[in-house]
Scaffold this motif. Structure first.
Motif, PDB file in Angstrom:
ATOM      1  N   TYR A 115       8.168  -4.099  -0.064  1.00  0.00           N
ATOM      2  CA  TYR A 115       7.826  -3.820   1.210  1.00  0.00           C
ATOM      3  C   TYR A 115       8.104  -2.447   1.439  1.00  0.00           C
ATOM      4  O   TYR A 115       9.201  -2.097   1.028  1.00  0.00           O
ATOM      5  CB  TYR A 115       8.339  -4.714   2.451  1.00  0.00           C
ATOM      6  CG  TYR A 115       8.071  -6.281   2.077  1.00  0.00           C
ATOM      7  CD1 TYR A 115       6.938  -6.911   2.864  1.00  0.00           C
ATOM      8  CD2 TYR A 115       8.600  -7.100   1.564  1.00  0.00           C
ATOM      9  CE1 TYR A 115       6.464  -8.199   2.732  1.00  0.00           C
ATOM     10  CE2 TYR A 115       8.452  -8.274   1.311  1.00  0.00           C
ATOM     11  CZ  TYR A 115       7.243  -8.797   2.107  1.00  0.00           C
ATOM     12  OH  TYR A 115       6.871 -10.017   1.986  1.00  0.00           O
ATOM     13  N   LYS A 133      -0.105   3.604  -2.642  1.00  0.00           N
ATOM     14  CA  LYS A 133      -0.580   2.318  -2.426  1.00  0.00           C
ATOM     15  C   LYS A 133      -2.216   2.325  -3.071  1.00  0.00           C
ATOM     16  O   LYS A 133      -2.554   1.489  -3.826  1.00  0.00           O
ATOM     17  CB  LYS A 133      -0.431   1.749  -1.007  1.00  0.00           C
ATOM     18  CG  LYS A 133      -1.367   0.410  -0.903  1.00  0.00           C
ATOM     19  CD  LYS A 133      -0.558  -1.008  -1.366  1.00  0.00           C
ATOM     20  CE  LYS A 133      -1.043  -2.168  -1.016  1.00  0.00           C
ATOM     21  NZ  LYS A 133      -0.631  -3.250  -1.964  1.00  0.00           N
ATOM     22  N   GLU A 134      -3.015   3.250  -2.422  1.00  0.00           N
ATOM     23  CA  GLU A 134      -4.343   3.159  -2.717  1.00  0.00           C
ATOM     24  C   GLU A 134      -4.521   3.457  -4.362  1.00  0.00           C
ATOM     25  O   GLU A 134      -5.554   2.932  -5.038  1.00  0.00           O
ATOM     26  CB  GLU A 134      -5.170   4.000  -1.885  1.00  0.00           C
ATOM     27  CG  GLU A 134      -6.654   3.728  -2.136  1.00  0.00           C
ATOM     28  CD  GLU A 134      -7.123   2.588  -1.979  1.00  0.00           C
ATOM     29  OE1 GLU A 134      -8.275   2.146  -2.572  1.00  0.00           O
ATOM     30  OE2 GLU A 134      -6.409   1.789  -1.276  1.00  0.00           O
ATOM     31  N   THR A 142       3.675  -4.344   0.044  1.00  0.00           N
ATOM     32  CA  THR A 142       3.057  -4.470   1.425  1.00  0.00           C
ATOM     33  C   THR A 142       3.484  -3.302   2.230  1.00  0.00           C
ATOM     34  O   THR A 142       4.728  -2.903   2.249  1.00  0.00           O
ATOM     35  CB  THR A 142       3.376  -5.697   2.354  1.00  0.00           C
ATOM     36  OG1 THR A 142       3.097  -6.942   1.139  1.00  0.00           O
ATOM     37  CG2 THR A 142       2.774  -5.853   3.563  1.00  0.00           C
ATOM     38  N   ARG A 162       3.549  -4.078  11.641  1.00  0.00           N
ATOM     39  CA  ARG A 162       2.304  -4.832  11.387  1.00  0.00           C
ATOM     40  C   ARG A 162       2.145  -4.292   9.602  1.00  0.00           C
ATOM     41  O   ARG A 162       2.460  -3.190   9.317  1.00  0.00           O
ATOM     42  CB  ARG A 162       1.143  -4.178  12.037  1.00  0.00           C
ATOM     43  CG  ARG A 162       0.541  -3.084  11.623  1.00  0.00           C
ATOM     44  CD  ARG A 162      -0.732  -2.489  12.690  1.00  0.00           C
ATOM     45  NE  ARG A 162      -0.476  -2.984  14.173  1.00  0.00           N
ATOM     46  CZ  ARG A 162      -0.551  -1.980  14.849  1.00  0.00           C
ATOM     47  NH1 ARG A 162      -0.103  -0.812  14.733  1.00  0.00           N
ATOM     48  NH2 ARG A 162      -0.269  -2.301  16.285  1.00  0.00           N
ATOM     49  N   GLU A 163       1.192  -5.192   9.225  1.00  0.00           N
ATOM     50  CA  GLU A 163       0.868  -4.762   7.882  1.00  0.00           C
ATOM     51  C   GLU A 163      -0.395  -3.812   7.622  1.00  0.00           C
ATOM     52  O   GLU A 163      -1.223  -4.034   8.353  1.00  0.00           O
ATOM     53  CB  GLU A 163       0.596  -6.149   6.912  1.00  0.00           C
ATOM     54  CG  GLU A 163       1.834  -6.950   6.726  1.00  0.00           C
ATOM     55  CD  GLU A 163       1.300  -8.165   5.996  1.00  0.00           C
ATOM     56  OE1 GLU A 163       0.251  -8.191   5.119  1.00  0.00           O
ATOM     57  OE2 GLU A 163       2.133  -9.236   5.862  1.00  0.00           O
ATOM     58  N   ILE A 164      -0.214  -2.632   6.934  1.00  0.00           N
ATOM     59  CA  ILE A 164      -1.222  -1.906   6.651  1.00  0.00           C
ATOM     60  C   ILE A 164      -2.211  -2.571   5.795  1.00  0.00           C
ATOM     61  O   ILE A 164      -1.838  -2.751   4.653  1.00  0.00           O
ATOM     62  CB  ILE A 164      -0.679  -0.602   6.252  1.00  0.00           C
ATOM     63  CG1 ILE A 164       0.566   0.064   7.096  1.00  0.00           C
ATOM     64  CG2 ILE A 164      -1.881   0.476   5.987  1.00  0.00           C
ATOM     65  CD1 ILE A 164       0.052   0.394   8.518  1.00  0.00           C
ATOM     66  N   ASN A 165      -3.417  -2.412   6.318  1.00  0.00           N
ATOM     67  CA  ASN A 165      -4.457  -3.044   5.343  1.00  0.00           C
ATOM     68  C   ASN A 165      -5.542  -1.702   4.733  1.00  0.00           C
ATOM     69  O   ASN A 165      -6.199  -1.212   5.490  1.00  0.00           O
ATOM     70  CB  ASN A 165      -5.428  -4.208   6.099  1.00  0.00           C
ATOM     71  CG  ASN A 165      -6.668  -4.453   5.331  1.00  0.00           C
ATOM     72  OD1 ASN A 165      -6.645  -4.636   4.126  1.00  0.00           O
ATOM     73  ND2 ASN A 165      -7.508  -5.088   5.724  1.00  0.00           N
ATOM     74  N   LEU A 166      -5.194  -1.613   3.567  1.00  0.00           N
ATOM     75  CA  LEU A 166      -6.325  -0.651   2.784  1.00  0.00           C
ATOM     76  C   LEU A 166      -7.439  -1.231   2.244  1.00  0.00           C
ATOM     77  O   LEU A 166      -8.048  -0.495   1.388  1.00  0.00           O
ATOM     78  CB  LEU A 166      -5.508   0.254   2.080  1.00  0.00           C
ATOM     79  CG  LEU A 166      -4.284   0.913   2.461  1.00  0.00           C
ATOM     80  CD1 LEU A 166      -3.448   1.740   1.594  1.00  0.00           C
ATOM     81  CD2 LEU A 166      -4.905   1.806   3.828  1.00  0.00           C
ATOM     82  N   GLU A 167      -7.740  -2.404   2.257  1.00  0.00           N
ATOM     83  CA  GLU A 167      -8.927  -3.044   1.746  1.00  0.00           C
ATOM     84  C   GLU A 167     -10.349  -2.902   2.442  1.00  0.00           C
ATOM     85  O   GLU A 167     -10.780  -3.562   3.126  1.00  0.00           O
ATOM     86  CB  GLU A 167      -8.693  -4.695   1.530  1.00  0.00           C
ATOM     87  CG  GLU A 167      -7.546  -5.140   0.655  1.00  0.00           C
ATOM     88  CD  GLU A 167      -7.556  -4.602  -0.554  1.00  0.00           C
ATOM     89  OE1 GLU A 167      -8.548  -4.608  -1.210  1.00  0.00           O
ATOM     90  OE2 GLU A 167      -6.583  -4.167  -1.131  1.00  0.00           O
TER      91      GLU A 167
END
Length: 197
Positions: A115, A133-134, A142, A162-167
């Motif tokens: 994390y 990450k990307e 995460t 909050r979780e960062i969403n890169l999808e």
């Protein structure tokens, strides 16, 4: 096994421990890596002291937590030129060391969950975590964003992060340079920086 990685920034020097403690209190990881800036004696003392204070607070909450301080020597913590390859190199080292530890000391059934609290540090540091990450370097990681108390109930069901969403279908795809390329980049950019001075 949970591992938390974060910079120690100015907001972490507060009495309550700031963003990284906010995430730590909820996550309760087994290990923590605290990155800090060492460029000048003032920076080194300020942020190493902050990392030490944070580690003490963490050990009061989770006495068995392992804390490691990770120095990042960079004159300008807003400069992508050296910050990106140095952060990339350190994260590669951590992953390599932890994977080696896992193979040597633990059973393969215990997975490592990484994390990264991206809230602490400069905006450039936060953006570099997203880039790493990307580009696929942080596949089993995460990214977490600390949320201030007034916004936790309203926007995040009471969670302190909050979780960062890169999808995202429109987020660009990136690639990661090799270890040798990272080292050459760091040395080249440090040389240019010294030449400019």
């Amino acid at each position: 096994m949970k591992i938390l990685i974060s910079f120690i920034g100015d907001n972490d020097l507060k009495p309550d421990g700031g963003a990284v403690m906010n995430v730590f209190q909820s996550l309760k990881p087994n290990s923590v890596y605290l990155f800090y800036n060492t460029h000048s004696r003032d920076h080194e003392l300020k942020y190493l002291h902050g990392a030490s204070d944070t580690a003490s607070k963490m050990k009061k909450l989770v006495p068995t937590v392992d804390c490691e301080y990770v120095p990042i020597d960079i004159e300008d913590p807003t400069s992508y030129d050296l910050l990106y390859p140095k952060m990339n190199d350190e994260i590669q080292r951590i992953f390599k060391d932890k994977n080696s530890d896992t193979n040597d000391q633990r059973t393969k059934t215990e997975a490592i969950e990484y994390y990264i609290s991206i809230t602490s540090g400069t905006p450039q540091m936060q953006f570099i975590w997203i880039l790493l990450k990307e580009n696929g370097l942080l596949n089993n990681t995460t990214l977490l964003q600390s949320i201030n108390t007034p916004y936790q109930e309203k926007n995040n069901a009471g969670k302190p992060y909050r979780e960062i969403n890169l999808e995202l279908d429109d987020f660009p795809k990136l690639t990661n340079p090799t270890s040798i390329k990272r080292q050459l980049t760091i040395e080249h950019r440090e040389k240019l920086d010294l030449k400019d001075k």
